[in-house]
Scaffold this motif. Structure first.
Motif, PDB file in Angstrom:
ATOM      1  N   ASN A  28       0.832  -1.230   0.000  1.00  0.00           N
ATOM      2  CA  ASN A  28       0.000   0.000   0.000  1.00  0.00           C
ATOM      3  C   ASN A  28       0.859   1.270   0.000  1.00  0.00           C
ATOM      4  O   ASN A  28       0.634   2.164  -0.791  1.00  0.00           O
ATOM      5  CB  ASN A  28      -0.984   0.061   1.172  1.00  0.00           C
ATOM      6  CG  ASN A  28      -2.030  -1.044   1.149  1.00  0.00           C
ATOM      7  OD1 ASN A  28      -2.351  -1.566   0.080  1.00  0.00           O
ATOM      8  ND2 ASN A  28      -2.542  -1.405   2.306  1.00  0.00           N
ATOM      9  N   ASP A  34      -3.539  -1.880  -2.652  1.00  0.00           N
ATOM     10  CA  ASP A  34      -3.552  -3.088  -3.508  1.00  0.00           C
ATOM     11  C   ASP A  34      -2.646  -2.962  -4.732  1.00  0.00           C
ATOM     12  O   ASP A  34      -2.760  -3.778  -5.649  1.00  0.00           O
ATOM     13  CB  ASP A  34      -4.988  -3.451  -3.958  1.00  0.00           C
ATOM     14  CG  ASP A  34      -5.687  -4.384  -2.964  1.00  0.00           C
ATOM     15  OD1 ASP A  34      -5.095  -4.701  -1.907  1.00  0.00           O
ATOM     16  OD2 ASP A  34      -6.831  -4.803  -3.252  1.00  0.00           O
ATOM     17  N   HIS A 148      -4.491 -10.837  -4.103  1.00  0.00           N
ATOM     18  CA  HIS A 148      -4.179  -9.488  -4.582  1.00  0.00           C
ATOM     19  C   HIS A 148      -2.654  -9.424  -4.780  1.00  0.00           C
ATOM     20  O   HIS A 148      -1.907 -10.160  -4.143  1.00  0.00           O
ATOM     21  CB  HIS A 148      -4.701  -8.403  -3.646  1.00  0.00           C
ATOM     22  CG  HIS A 148      -4.773  -8.809  -2.217  1.00  0.00           C
ATOM     23  ND1 HIS A 148      -3.722  -8.663  -1.356  1.00  0.00           N
ATOM     24  CD2 HIS A 148      -5.768  -9.385  -1.507  1.00  0.00           C
ATOM     25  CE1 HIS A 148      -4.076  -9.125  -0.176  1.00  0.00           C
ATOM     26  NE2 HIS A 148      -5.303  -9.570  -0.229  1.00  0.00           N
ATOM     27  N   ASP A 150      -0.227  -6.844  -4.446  1.00  0.00           N
ATOM     28  CA  ASP A 150       0.723  -5.826  -3.963  1.00  0.00           C
ATOM     29  C   ASP A 150       1.818  -6.347  -3.045  1.00  0.00           C
ATOM     30  O   ASP A 150       2.918  -5.785  -3.028  1.00  0.00           O
ATOM     31  CB  ASP A 150      -0.021  -4.651  -3.315  1.00  0.00           C
ATOM     32  CG  ASP A 150      -1.045  -5.052  -2.276  1.00  0.00           C
ATOM     33  OD1 ASP A 150      -1.437  -6.233  -2.233  1.00  0.00           O
ATOM     34  OD2 ASP A 150      -1.478  -4.186  -1.504  1.00  0.00           O
ATOM     35  N   ASN A 151       1.561  -7.408  -2.277  1.00  0.00           N
ATOM     36  CA  ASN A 151       2.626  -7.972  -1.434  1.00  0.00           C
ATOM     37  C   ASN A 151       3.478  -8.989  -2.190  1.00  0.00           C
ATOM     38  O   ASN A 151       4.679  -9.111  -1.929  1.00  0.00           O
ATOM     39  CB  ASN A 151       2.036  -8.704  -0.219  1.00  0.00           C
ATOM     40  CG  ASN A 151       1.841  -7.806   0.983  1.00  0.00           C
ATOM     41  OD1 ASN A 151       0.781  -7.806   1.569  1.00  0.00           O
ATOM     42  ND2 ASN A 151       2.861  -7.068   1.355  1.00  0.00           N
ATOM     43  N   ARG A 198      -9.929  -6.179   5.496  1.00  0.00           N
ATOM     44  CA  ARG A 198     -10.570  -5.915   4.204  1.00  0.00           C
ATOM     45  C   ARG A 198     -12.081  -5.745   4.373  1.00  0.00           C
ATOM     46  O   ARG A 198     -12.715  -4.971   3.660  1.00  0.00           O
ATOM     47  CB  ARG A 198     -10.242  -7.015   3.190  1.00  0.00           C
ATOM     48  CG  ARG A 198      -8.771  -6.988   2.780  1.00  0.00           C
ATOM     49  CD  ARG A 198      -8.419  -8.054   1.775  1.00  0.00           C
ATOM     50  NE  ARG A 198      -8.670  -7.689   0.391  1.00  0.00           N
ATOM     51  CZ  ARG A 198      -7.879  -6.929  -0.366  1.00  0.00           C
ATOM     52  NH1 ARG A 198      -6.785  -6.407   0.141  1.00  0.00           N
ATOM     53  NH2 ARG A 198      -8.168  -6.669  -1.616  1.00  0.00           N
ATOM     54  N   ARG A 244     -10.186   1.758   8.695  1.00  0.00           N
ATOM     55  CA  ARG A 244      -9.765   0.604   9.511  1.00  0.00           C
ATOM     56  C   ARG A 244      -9.257   1.014  10.892  1.00  0.00           C
ATOM     57  O   ARG A 244      -8.749   0.173  11.624  1.00  0.00           O
ATOM     58  CB  ARG A 244      -8.636  -0.129   8.775  1.00  0.00           C
ATOM     59  CG  ARG A 244      -9.077  -0.835   7.515  1.00  0.00           C
ATOM     60  CD  ARG A 244      -7.867  -1.293   6.714  1.00  0.00           C
ATOM     61  NE  ARG A 244      -8.217  -2.295   5.731  1.00  0.00           N
ATOM     62  CZ  ARG A 244      -7.389  -2.738   4.788  1.00  0.00           C
ATOM     63  NH1 ARG A 244      -6.151  -2.254   4.713  1.00  0.00           N
ATOM     64  NH2 ARG A 244      -7.758  -3.665   3.936  1.00  0.00           N
TER      65      ARG A 244
HETATM   66  N1  HSE Z   1      -3.519  -4.221   0.103  1.00  0.00           N
HETATM   67  C1  HSE Z   1      -3.961  -5.157   1.100  1.00  0.00           C
HETATM   68  C2  HSE Z   1      -4.915  -4.481   2.050  1.00  0.00           C
HETATM   69  C3  HSE Z   1      -2.870  -5.740   1.942  1.00  0.00           C
HETATM   70  O1  HSE Z   1      -4.632  -3.359   2.487  1.00  0.00           O
HETATM   71  O2  HSE Z   1      -5.920  -5.096   2.388  1.00  0.00           O
HETATM   72  C4  HSE Z   1      -1.745  -6.373   1.251  1.00  0.00           C
HETATM   73  O3  HSE Z   1      -2.046  -7.246   0.230  1.00  0.00           O
END
Ligand code: HSE
Length: 323
Positions: A28, A34, A148, A150-151, A198, A244
């Motif tokens: 992020n 994401d 997803h 991004d990680n 999420r 969050r």
């Molecule tokens: N981007 C994801 C989220 C976390 O913030 O839910 C890492 O995959």
């Protein structure tokens, strides 16, 4: 997935071994929800040895030793099997040792490390592995397994990555971050499940927030490469952190306090770890940022200081590698 139970394809020989190191990641980076990610120099080490058909032995040392399953539902084993399936091969039997140091459930990419580590073990062990499991294919398969991109992208490619999903799956581009970046992490003792984080996000956000967030997310690339002076503005998020905040109140308060001091701070991934980025040769280098984090936690009072582990973690230029 069942080790040893699939049709035999181009299955590698019993006794073959491979060892892989795979980095933690911070996803992020504020507004790059994401899509943006950074590899960090905190690595899990996975060792695999192929055994006779159907045998499965799993040793886990460190993080997750008492909690992760030791059967074929183990995430590394499932990911290895997915990698082997790309070559119509199967794992005959397996001895797997995981030396885990990436904390679980803290927003530092431990599940991505397991997935990418498992796929790279498969690449190293199977015939034609490097031809079949290219970096591009690894990102795509890892995204499929993680949900997803991004990680998983920085865990494959290292450095900084921008990832996206395409009809054909997850895709990513690697960008070399400025070597003067000196990230500092504050890792809470209590985990937060990504799925729960999420679920806290709204189905829709105001158009003005989306527009403002797009500008900040686009700014991340110059800010982390050759316009370090933009880091604070570029890491301002409008899509996820505030929604969050009740899931990680201390982390949210820490981000707010650090940002008020001009420090580019944000929640790492889905949280609850906080990542703040220092820049060498400035008044806010890694050491100064680390001191500011410790001071801000003390100012929060209560148990904040003992509830976090604070440390500098360098950017990792490499993703998962065989050693
Ligand atoms: N981007 C994801 C989220 C976390 O913030 O839910 C890492 O995959």
């Amino acid at each position: 997935m069942s080790v040893g139970a699939q049709t035999v394809g181009r299955t590698p020989g019993v006794g073959a071994t491979a060892t892989v190191k795979v980095p933690a990641t911070s996803a992020n980076l504020g507004p790059g929800y994401d899509c943006a990610g950074l590899a960090l120099a905190l690595t899990d080490t996975l060792e695999a040895r192929l055994l006779g058909d159907g045998e499965l032995e799993i040793d886990v040392v460190g993080e997750g030793a008492d909690s992760v399953p030791k059967d074929d539902s183990h995430l590394v084993v499932r990911s290895m099997a997915r990698g082997f399936a790309e070559a119509d091969a199967h794992i005959p039997g397996l001895h797997l040792t995981c030396h885990n140091v990436i904390p679980h459930g803290r927003g530092l990419g431990s599940s991505s490390a397991a997935i990418v580590g498992g796929l790279v073990l498969a690449r190293e062990l199977m015939p034609d592995g490097h031809r079949i499991l290219t970096a591009e294919r690894l990102v795509s398969l890892a995204t499929e397994l993680e949900g997803h991109p991004d990680n998983v992208a920085p865990a494959v490619l290292g450095g900084m990555t921008i990832a996206w999903t395409h009809e054909a799956g997850g895709r990513a581009i690697r960008i070399s971050p400025n070597p003067r970046l000196q990230p500092v992490v504050a890792i809470p003792t209590e985990p937060l499940a990504t799925q729960r984080a999420r679920e806290l996000l709204p189905a829709a956000v105001p158009h003005a927030d989306a527009a403002a967030n797009a500008a900040r997310a686009a700014l991340l690339v110059p800010a982390l490469t050759n316009h370090l002076e933009l880091l604070h503005e570029a890491t301002h998020d409008l899509l996820h952190q505030d929604y969050r905040r009740f899931a990680y109140p201390q982390s949210h308060a820490l981000v707010t306090a650090l940002r008020a001091l001009g420090i580019p701070a944000m929640i790492s991934g889905a949280g609850p770890t906080v990542i703040a980025i220092g820049v060498s040769d400035t008044g806010l280098d890694g050491q100064a940022v680390e001191a500011a984090v410790v001071k801000a936690l003390a100012a929060q009072g209560g148990s904040a200081t003992s509830d976090f582990r604070v440390e500098q973690l360098a950017v990792a230029n490499d993703g998962a590698v065989a050693i």
